[in-house]
Design a protein around this motif. Structure first.
Motif, PDB file in Angstrom:
ATOM      1  N   CYS A 339      34.718  45.839  37.640  1.00 60.09           N
ATOM      2  CA  CYS A 339      35.277  44.830  38.549  1.00 60.09           C
ATOM      3  C   CYS A 339      35.873  45.561  39.739  1.00 60.09           C
ATOM      4  O   CYS A 339      36.562  46.555  39.576  1.00 60.09           O
ATOM      5  N   LEU A 358      38.538  41.070  36.267  1.00 65.60           N
ATOM      6  CA  LEU A 358      37.707  40.213  35.435  1.00 65.60           C
ATOM      7  C   LEU A 358      37.127  41.043  34.298  1.00 65.60           C
ATOM      8  O   LEU A 358      36.769  42.193  34.491  1.00 65.60           O
ATOM      9  N   GLU A 362      34.181  37.035  30.631  1.00 68.31           N
ATOM     10  CA  GLU A 362      34.523  35.918  31.502  1.00 68.31           C
ATOM     11  C   GLU A 362      35.980  35.484  31.440  1.00 68.31           C
ATOM     12  O   GLU A 362      36.288  34.305  31.431  1.00 68.31           O
ATOM     13  N   THR A 363      36.855  36.466  31.378  1.00 69.10           N
ATOM     14  CA  THR A 363      38.263  36.110  31.497  1.00 69.10           C
ATOM     15  C   THR A 363      38.873  36.933  32.607  1.00 69.10           C
ATOM     16  O   THR A 363      38.339  37.961  33.009  1.00 69.10           O
ATOM     17  N   LYS A 364      39.995  36.450  33.085  1.00 66.49           N
ATOM     18  CA  LYS A 364      40.723  37.153  34.132  1.00 66.49           C
ATOM     19  C   LYS A 364      41.999  37.698  33.501  1.00 66.49           C
ATOM     20  O   LYS A 364      42.698  36.969  32.795  1.00 66.49           O
TER      21      LYS A 364
ATOM     22  N   GLY B  28      33.168  40.942  42.029  1.00 63.83           N
ATOM     23  CA  GLY B  28      34.215  40.202  41.332  1.00 63.83           C
ATOM     24  C   GLY B  28      35.504  40.041  42.126  1.00 63.83           C
ATOM     25  O   GLY B  28      36.427  39.371  41.675  1.00 63.83           O
ATOM     26  N   ALA B  31      36.617  36.240  42.690  1.00 58.33           N
ATOM     27  CA  ALA B  31      37.212  35.526  41.561  1.00 58.33           C
ATOM     28  C   ALA B  31      38.561  36.130  41.186  1.00 58.33           C
ATOM     29  O   ALA B  31      39.438  35.447  40.665  1.00 58.33           O
ATOM     30  N   CYS B  32      38.715  37.441  41.481  1.00 58.10           N
ATOM     31  CA  CYS B  32      39.998  38.100  41.189  1.00 58.10           C
ATOM     32  C   CYS B  32      41.116  37.527  42.040  1.00 58.10           C
ATOM     33  O   CYS B  32      42.205  37.287  41.555  1.00 58.10           O
ATOM     34  N   VAL B  33      40.853  37.345  43.335  1.00 55.67           N
ATOM     35  CA  VAL B  33      41.935  36.866  44.205  1.00 55.67           C
ATOM     36  C   VAL B  33      42.119  35.366  44.111  1.00 55.67           C
ATOM     37  O   VAL B  33      43.176  34.867  44.477  1.00 55.67           O
ATOM     38  N   CYS B  34      41.117  34.687  43.633  1.00 65.34           N
ATOM     39  CA  CYS B  34      41.198  33.226  43.596  1.00 65.34           C
ATOM     40  C   CYS B  34      42.288  32.783  42.627  1.00 65.34           C
ATOM     41  O   CYS B  34      42.268  33.142  41.462  1.00 65.34           O
ATOM     42  N   GLU B  35      43.220  31.974  43.136  1.00 64.72           N
ATOM     43  CA  GLU B  35      44.343  31.535  42.303  1.00 64.72           C
ATOM     44  C   GLU B  35      43.901  30.456  41.320  1.00 64.72           C
ATOM     45  O   GLU B  35      44.584  30.173  40.349  1.00 64.72           O
ATOM     46  N   ALA B  37      40.632  30.240  39.987  1.00 63.16           N
ATOM     47  CA  ALA B  37      39.636  30.695  39.011  1.00 63.16           C
ATOM     48  C   ALA B  37      40.355  31.053  37.728  1.00 63.16           C
ATOM     49  O   ALA B  37      41.394  31.693  37.745  1.00 63.16           O
ATOM     50  N   ASP B  39      39.913  31.689  33.177  1.00 63.85           N
ATOM     51  CA  ASP B  39      39.017  32.117  32.114  1.00 63.85           C
ATOM     52  C   ASP B  39      37.927  31.073  31.896  1.00 63.85           C
ATOM     53  O   ASP B  39      38.198  29.884  31.783  1.00 63.85           O
ATOM     54  N   GLY B  40      36.704  31.534  31.836  1.00 59.75           N
ATOM     55  CA  GLY B  40      35.597  30.625  31.584  1.00 59.75           C
ATOM     56  C   GLY B  40      35.006  30.032  32.845  1.00 59.75           C
ATOM     57  O   GLY B  40      33.880  29.568  32.831  1.00 59.75           O
ATOM     58  N   SER B  41      35.777  29.986  33.928  1.00 57.26           N
ATOM     59  CA  SER B  41      35.187  29.501  35.184  1.00 57.26           C
ATOM     60  C   SER B  41      35.674  30.390  36.318  1.00 57.26           C
ATOM     61  O   SER B  41      36.551  30.035  37.083  1.00 57.26           O
ATOM     62  N   LEU B  42      35.096  31.591  36.329  1.00 58.15           N
ATOM     63  CA  LEU B  42      35.516  32.578  37.307  1.00 58.15           C
ATOM     64  C   LEU B  42      34.712  32.407  38.596  1.00 58.15           C
ATOM     65  O   LEU B  42      33.807  33.158  38.893  1.00 58.15           O
ATOM     66  N   ARG B  45      32.472  33.771  42.042  1.00 57.64           N
ATOM     67  CA  ARG B  45      31.406  34.667  41.624  1.00 57.64           C
ATOM     68  C   ARG B  45      30.383  33.986  40.720  1.00 57.64           C
ATOM     69  O   ARG B  45      29.189  34.100  40.920  1.00 57.64           O
ATOM     70  N   LYS B  46      30.902  33.258  39.722  1.00 59.27           N
ATOM     71  CA  LYS B  46      29.985  32.690  38.743  1.00 59.27           C
ATOM     72  C   LYS B  46      29.007  31.711  39.392  1.00 59.27           C
ATOM     73  O   LYS B  46      27.809  31.730  39.100  1.00 59.27           O
ATOM     74  N   GLN B 385      27.699  27.328  27.655  1.00 58.38           N
ATOM     75  CA  GLN B 385      28.041  28.735  27.457  1.00 58.38           C
ATOM     76  C   GLN B 385      28.148  29.056  25.994  1.00 58.38           C
ATOM     77  O   GLN B 385      27.685  30.085  25.537  1.00 58.38           O
TER      78      GLN B 385
END
Lengths: 1049, 389
Positions: A339, A358, A362-364, B28, B31-35, B37, B39-42, B45-46, B385
């Protein structure tokens, strides 16, 4: 090179090397060895460059300073290399072969009388400054060598092993130069070396060629403000972390985080800082590996439980031994997290750094670290920008010097060659290769002027020692903390002093460093020593250096003995300091026992053959042959196929659209065939190789002809590699499943001959990076991108999917990866545990792959499936390796002498390697390495004679009864049985061929009569060592030695 | 779910606006910076990866584009400057078109002439119906001096027309929403149980009323506030016109403090100010989210502003006792408002009024259902999923 230009007019037998880093050092050494005087210019006060700042080097974890220090020393004492520090190129005039270079040298304010003792350093008041919040007060001076993590005085020595080892005054900060006051250093200097009257001066040198290797700088992480570098104290660059790891670093090898000087327990490494983005669309090629190395070292320094998380996008472990190193790091608990971390934040209370990332499922997640290391990318040294004008070079948008794919060491300007990161981000061995390659191309011009400007080396007459009582000097090395952190060095010194015949014993920080060498020489003279022992790393790398040192002091070099207290003591007993110290004492006692029995030995000079045998007529072999032939060496070029060209015959285009491999190949073959110094043997195999360096004799088996016997002085192995034939993915079963090379051939024949396919799916890493072949094949990602772009050019409507594990488009290949995505090529990842599957369904292929980012099983209907098959070593390598007595690596590629600094040499003298026989590589890399091998050969064969090793077998006539037990076991076929008549009876005795003998000692071990022995390892010497090892240690000296007796250099 | 890769998907989506996924290497960062996003719907990116790989059905069943409120953080962070935020915007247009069974949405999003044409046709149609409903052109004024609006277009007729329009609008919107529900919650099997739908109802109500998730979107609090005010404005106006027209369309001239007036004033002020603000920001392009403007992004606020301005004109001319200008303004008002509602709500940009709260609701339902299945609890998000895993 234009022949008419280079062949007329005067050639100057000297060369200018710009940049004193590892590349420039290699170039200077190769020039000097080949008979060309080298001027080594550096902007900074000393040579060494960035490698001097590194703690260890990947993938062997060799100590960086330990591998380069012998070279620093060699250069510093080399009669034909002139170091010009603090200087910059101002103007180059004249023409190729005869340039006049004007250099501007800044004043050092310290002259050659400097001994590097450091008295001035402690006298300088600016060295005692403490950081202050008051902006009016002077701030301490950041130490550049430690990346600003420590401070230095205004008069300083850049690093302990610096060459030249003279102090230098920082004119920006020196109080005297600023205000006219102070002069405390002047008073402190006993040598009278400080000279404030020095002025900037112009130096004009006459050279025939120039090699520019000005090096790199890290990209300033402030270009990514979200990482808070410069604001958050515990965010450091990788080079800063390298200094934290280093024994000569700010905390002497203790890893302490900057904010509170505590040991971190959690470290994150952020990759691609400043690389692989829109502004700098290139990969810095080294960061994945240096982060891996730093993580491994941090664990070693701190604790195996240290948490090391590396945040990466594609892990680019693409070169020799890299993938294995990466796997090793994983097994040591280094975590690799795929990531790109977009930002960091600091907890103002604890100064800890946190980030979100990430995971693969699929988790953050949030994570907090005590220290974050930014793997900043490489950019050309900003100071090299001036070379654009002065040398007339062409630069790209990022400031890298432009080279052409088939001329990787040549700048646009004739007679000016380039090497190192200056042309593209690369690691140390590739820099070294390119530097040697640059020398080879320069030697094509300068060969006629060889030897014209060389100085004569004068050693003092040898001091006779016969019959003297041994007077032994013992020098015990700290090796930074390599030895001293385990072995109590002062205790060993005290012990050595207590032993008989020891006249002198002392400890030194780095025995191999220039200052210590001088110290050893001085002590020999002052104390009248006639034997010297250095207890340090290993004789494998350092014995020649110390032998030369004592020779310079007038002692026969074979009066030197080494005690291996690092590789065989401190490294293997890292967690047992007490017993390790005892063992170090034992080793010193054993060395002493032998040393007392050492006798002077002389090397024998033998004439050498100037011819070279090049095995392999592909791109590498032909390139090496041609450059050697142009330098005047007769070359036999042997190719097993009926025609020249090798793998290159199947290459039809490169990533660089302007390059035409077939055109280059045709020209190369024409040049090779036209070259009078090259004899080509096609359809030929090597039947046998005998002899040794300087005097090989080989038999060539030409198909349908009688064997040919040739004499030669050196061998270049350029046997190449071949494309693996896959067994999976329906290859060979379905005609629509191809390899990349087969695809390339299909694409080159004027494009699709019928309807273009609708969908092409490429699968990477077929036969690479698995249990059977752990190595990455390096070229396949680039090849896939190349072919994908070609497909898009031929039929834009064709869809191309590339299924990869990591996209390893290192260096400038990254931009082509971007271009391929822009052209609509889809890159889908697969996990090594869930490989794609290929099935045939209704006449069409169907590829199914689990894509971990989308987390979906993707089904791709395909018309063509292209496999990026591994590049594998030739199976005949084994036979050749046996004939040449050279090793193969576990993957079957030839193994070089040293992965970092001797990338084209074998440990066996006189044998060199290049091209894919070494490891898969691209044409430009192959050409550079072929040139480098040629440069090394040219350096070796520069003289008409060669000195043989003195530590070789000697028959003791009175004991040998000719039983011949020793003849068969000799691996070098150096021993032969002689029968002769004496007093009417047949007498038998063995004889040793001194050129063939390597002094391995097998004969000595088999002889039941004490009739043959290796000089320097005579039976009495060995048994003295054994006795010393077995006899109980003499009693410790009654009183502790006085502190001041134990000095540190 | 069919996971066959459709290589034409990206170019198809690209017809709906800026969609620069080619530069993306799936690092990624977005999705990392997105407040928002989680778990499961990142996302983004996804969603972008699904598009890159041509996973049409996966995209169609995804809720992520509707969970994104486009603060622009991802676009600012993206090392390849691929504008993932704008790509999510484009995906919302694409998906709106996919949910729409009539095909009109796809046509108007891909061609501004279609969108303008539809607005024009409905506008003209409205004008024609208005002229049919018109009772006369009374030029005399009321005792108070106002225009006799109910003698021009009788309130009851307009009210009936409004209800008819609302019925048409609801039919199209509901049918599209049903398809949305089918694609996202039913088609791929493993549908959440009814209990999950019931226990998350409060999300639907609360999120629909407040768009509260918008607030979580890091830098978006001012935008949430503006949006909420705008929602109250048109919500109020819509109910005044459709539900309370008898009270709203009167011939009485009330004093300023009368709720009929200040409620209307509040709504028109809010509508004017914020539509102008939206247009101004889009012109200025200073914020990340306004760097790109699709034709649909322009048309919707312009129609809203025109509706408001013509509404204000009707009001002013009525109070000022200017019959003919008021008649014209009334016609204009209807000819803008009606096409805006009937075209934009079921087929256009305004469709988010349904999809956003429902997506938030469905997401909550999915999570609720996942918690009820402890064995598969790890695979939060879509049932597909869980299948794929």
């Amino acid at each position: 090179m234009n022949e008419s230009d280079s062949n007329h007019g005067k050639k100057v037998g000297a060369a200018l090397v710009v940049g004193g880093g590892i590349g420039g050092m290699q170039a200077a050494l190769d020039f000097a060895a080949a008979g060309i005087k080298a001027y080594l210019v550096d902007r900074s006060p000393c040579i060494g460059g960035a490698m001097a700042q590194l703690d260890k080097t990947f993938p062997t974890n060799d100590c960086s300073m330990c591998t380069m220090a012998p070279r620093l020393v060699e250069i510093s004492r080399h009669k034909d290399i002139e170091i010009i520090p603090l200087a910059e190129v101002e103007k180059v005039s004249g023409r190729v072969g005869d340039f006049s270079v004007s250099l501007r040298q800044r004043p050092r304010f310290v002259n050659e009388k400097c001994t590097g003792c450091g008295a001035c350093l402690s006298a300088c008041p600016l060295g005692k400054l403490k950081p202050s919040d008051d902006p009016k007060k002077p701030q301490p001076i950041p130490d550049e060598y430690n990346e600003g993590l420590s401070t230095r005085p205004a008069i300083y020595i850049p690093y302990p092993q610096a060459v030249p080892n003279f102090a230098v005054v920082d004119p920006e900060r020196c109080l005297h130069l600023k205000t006219g006051k102070c002069k405390l250093c002047l008073k402190a200097c006993q040598a009278g070396a400080i000279d404030f009257t020095q002025k900037e001066r112009e130096i004009i040198v006459k050279v025939g060629a120039v090699v520019a290797a000005p090096g790199y700088k890290l990209i300033d992480p402030k270009v990514k403000p979200d990482y808070g570098y410069g604001t958050y104290k515990n965010v450091v660059t990788a080079l800063e972390f390298e200094r934290l790891l280093s024994a000569s670093g700010p905390h002497l090898g203790k890893v302490l985080r900057p904010s509170d000087k505590t040991e971190p327990k959690r470290i994150a490494f952020i990759q691609c800082v400043g690389s692989r983005d829109n502004e700098r669309d290139y990969c810095s090629a080294v960061c994945c590996m240096y982060a891996t190395k730093e993580a491994l070292l941090a664990k070693e320094h701190l604790s195996p439980d240290l948490q090391c998380d590396i945040y990466f996008m594609d892990l680019r472990a693409f070169s020799k031994g890299f993938e294995e190193y990466y796997n090793r790091a994983k097994s040591h608990g280094v975590n690799y997290i795929r990531c790109r971390v977009p930002k960091l934040s600091e907890d103002p209370a604890t100064r800890n750094i946190s980030l979100s990332f990430l995971t693969e499922d699929e988790t953050k997640r949030q994570a907090e670290y005590d220290l974050v290391v930014l793997s900043a990318g490489l950019k050309p040294n900003p100071s090299s920008a001036a070379l654009k004008g002065t040398l007339g070079l062409e630069f790209d948008e990022h400031g890298f010097c432009v080279t052409k794919p088939f001329a990787p060491v040549e700048s646009g300007r004739e007679g000016i060659f380039v090497a190192g990161v200056f042309t593209e981000p690369k690691d140390i061995p590739e820099t070294v290769i390119q530097a040697s390659g640059a020398v080879a191309k320069a030697m094509e011009i300068l060969a006629p002027a060889k030897g014209e400007l060389l100085a004569k080396k004068d050693y003092p007459a040898e001091i006779p020692v016969a019959g003297q009582e041994p007077r032994v000097g013992v020098f015990i090395c700290h090796c930074g903390t390599n030895i001293a952190s385990v072995v109590a060095v002062p205790e060993v010194v005290a012990y050595a002093k207590s032993l008989p015949n020891v006249e002198h014993a002392e400890n030194v920080l780095y025995a191999c460093a220039n200052d210590s060498q001088e110290k050893i020489k001085k002590t020999i003279v002052e104390k009248g020593l006639n034997r010297v022992i250095v207890a340090a790393c290993t004789p494998r790398t350092h014995e020649p250096l110390f032998r030369n040192t004592i020779r310079e002091a007038g002692l026969n070099p074979y009066l030197f003995e080494m005690a291996n207290i690092r590789d065989q003591c401190s490294w293997v007993h890292m967690s047992e300091p007490g017993p390790a110290t005892r063992k170090a004492k034992d080793l010193v006692r054993m060395a002493l026992a032998k040393s007392r029995l050492l006798e002077p030995l002389q090397k024998k000079q033998v004439p050498i053959q100037k011819g070279v045998l090049v095995i392999g007529g592909g791109l590498a072999g032909m390139t090496a042959a041609l450059t050697l032939a142009r330098q005047g060496f007769p070359v036999r070029l042997v190719e097993r196929d009926p025609e020249l060209g090798g793998m290159m015959r199947r290459s039809h285009f490169l990533l660089e659209p302007e390059a035409d491999p077939q055109k280059h190949l045709r020209r190369l073959i024409e040049d090779v065939k036209a070259e009078k110094n090259i004899t080509v043997f096609t359809g030929t195999k090597i039947a046998a190789i005998e002899g040794c360096v300087g005097n090989f004799k080989s038999r060539l088996a030409v198909v349908g002809k009688p064997e040919v016997s040739v004499l030669h002085g050196a061998v270049i192995v350029a046997t190449g590699a071949r494309e693996h034939r896959p067994e999976e993915y329906l290859y060979g079963k379905n005609p629509s499943v191809l390899t990349q090379l087969e695809l390339e051939e299909r694409l080159s024949a004027g494009g699709w001959n019928a309807q273009p396919p609708r969908m092409v799916v490429m699968i990477q890493c077929v036969g690479s990076r698995d249990e059977k072949r752990p190595n990455c094949s390096r070229v396949c990602c680039g090849e896939a991108v190349k072919n994908a772009l070609k497909i898009k050019e031929l039929s834009p409507e064709t869809s191309v999917y590339v299924l990869f594990r990591d996209v390893r488009t290192y260096g400038f290949k990254e931009a082509y990866y971007t271009e391929a995505r822009r052209q609509g090529v889809v890159f889908g990842r697969y996990d090594e545990t869930r490989k794609p599957s290929v099935a045939e369904e209704g006449g069409r292929l169907r590829v199914t792959v689990w894509e971990p980012v989308a987390r979906a099983e993707v089904v791709i209907p395909a018309d063509l499936v292209v496999l990026s098959a591994a590049t594998v070593p030739h199976p005949e390598n084994k036979d050749l390796a046996q004939m040449l007595k050279v090793p193969l690596d576990p993957n079957g590629f030839f193994l070089e002498a040293h992965m970092k600094l001797r990338p084209v040499d074998f440990a066996t003298e006189g044998v060199f390697l290049c091209g894919a026989a070494h490891f898969p590589k691209t044409p430009d890399e192959t050409i550079a390495q072929a040139l480098a091998a040629a440069a090394r050969v040219a350096a070796m064969l520069a003289n008409d004679t060669m000195a043989l090793e003195a530590n070789i077998s000697q028959v003791i006539d009175e004991n040998c009864d000719g039983c011949a037990y020793c003849v068969d076991p000799c691996p070098y076929k150096a021993v032969t049985l002689l029968e002769y008549m004496r007093e009417g009876a047949i007498k038998k005795i063995v004889e040793v061929n001194e050129s063939l003998c390597k002094g391995c000692g097998v004969c000595q071990a088999t002889c039941p009569k004490k009739g043959i022995s290796v000089r320097g390892f005579m039976l009495n010497q060995i048994s003295a060592m054994a006795e010393a090892a077995l006899s109980p240690a003499p009693l410790e000296p009654a009183a502790e030695p006085k502190r001041e007796e134990v000095q540190t250099l | 779910m069919n996971t066959s890769s459709d290589p034409g998907l990206v170019s198809e989506v690209r017809r709906y606006g800026h969609f620069d996924v080619d530069g993306c290497y799936n690092c990624g960062s977005c999705a990392c910076v997105c407040e928002l996003a989680e778990d499961g719907s990142l996302f983004p990116r996804k969603s972008l990866r699904s598009a890159q790989l041509g996973l049409r059905d996966r995209l169609l069943s995804s809720l992520e584009p509707w969970l994104c409120y486009y603060c622009g953080d991802c676009s600012k962070t993206c090392p390849r400057q691929t504008e993932p935020g704008e790509s999510m915007m484009t995906l919302r247009r694409f998906l709106t078109a996919q949910y729409d069974w009539t095909g009109l949405s796809a046509r108007m999003y891909r061609s501004k002439w279609w969108e303008l044409g539809m607005i024009g046709v409905v506008g003209l149609l409205t004008g024609w119906i208005m002229s049919m409903l018109m009772a006369g052109l009374p030029t005399d004024l009321t005792v108070q001096g106002g225009v006799k609006i109910n003698e021009f277009l009788p309130m009851a007729r307009v009210h009936a027309f409004d209800w008819a329009m609302a019925a048409v609008l609801t039919f199209f919107l509901l049918s599209n929403v049903t398809r949305f529900f089918w694609f996202t919650m039913l088609r791929d099997g493993d549908a959440p149980p009814l209990r999950s739908y019931l226990s998350e109802l409060q999300t639907l109500v609360w999120d629909g009323a407040t768009q509260i998730r918008f607030r979580d979107c890091g830098t978006n609090i001012p935008r949430w506030t503006k949006h909420l005010l705008l929602v109250t404005g048109y919500g109020l106006m819509f109910s005044l016109i459709v539900l309370f027209l008898p009270w709203f369309q009167t011939e009485n001239l009330y004093p300023v403090w009368h709720p009929q007036r200040w409620l209307g004033y509040y709504a028109t002020i809010v509508l004017t100010v914020f539509t102008v603000e939206i247009l101004w920001s889009r012109l200025g392009k200073e914020e990340q989210i306004h760097k790109f403007s699709d034709f649909s992004d322009w048309l919707f606020p312009i129609l809203l502003l025109l509706t408001t301005l013509t509404g204000i004109a009707v009001h002013v001319f009525r109070y000022a006792g200017m019959p003919y200008p008021m008649f014209c303004a009334y016609f204009a008002h209807m000819m803008v408002a009606v096409p805006m509602l009937t075209v934009e709500v079921p087929f256009g940009k305004w469709a988010h009024i349904a999809y956003r709260p429902l997506a938030a609701y469905f997401q909550a339902v999915r999570k609720n259902a996942a918690l009820r299945r402890p064995a598969e609890g790890a695979a939060l998000g879509t049932g597909t999923q869980a299948q794929a895993a």
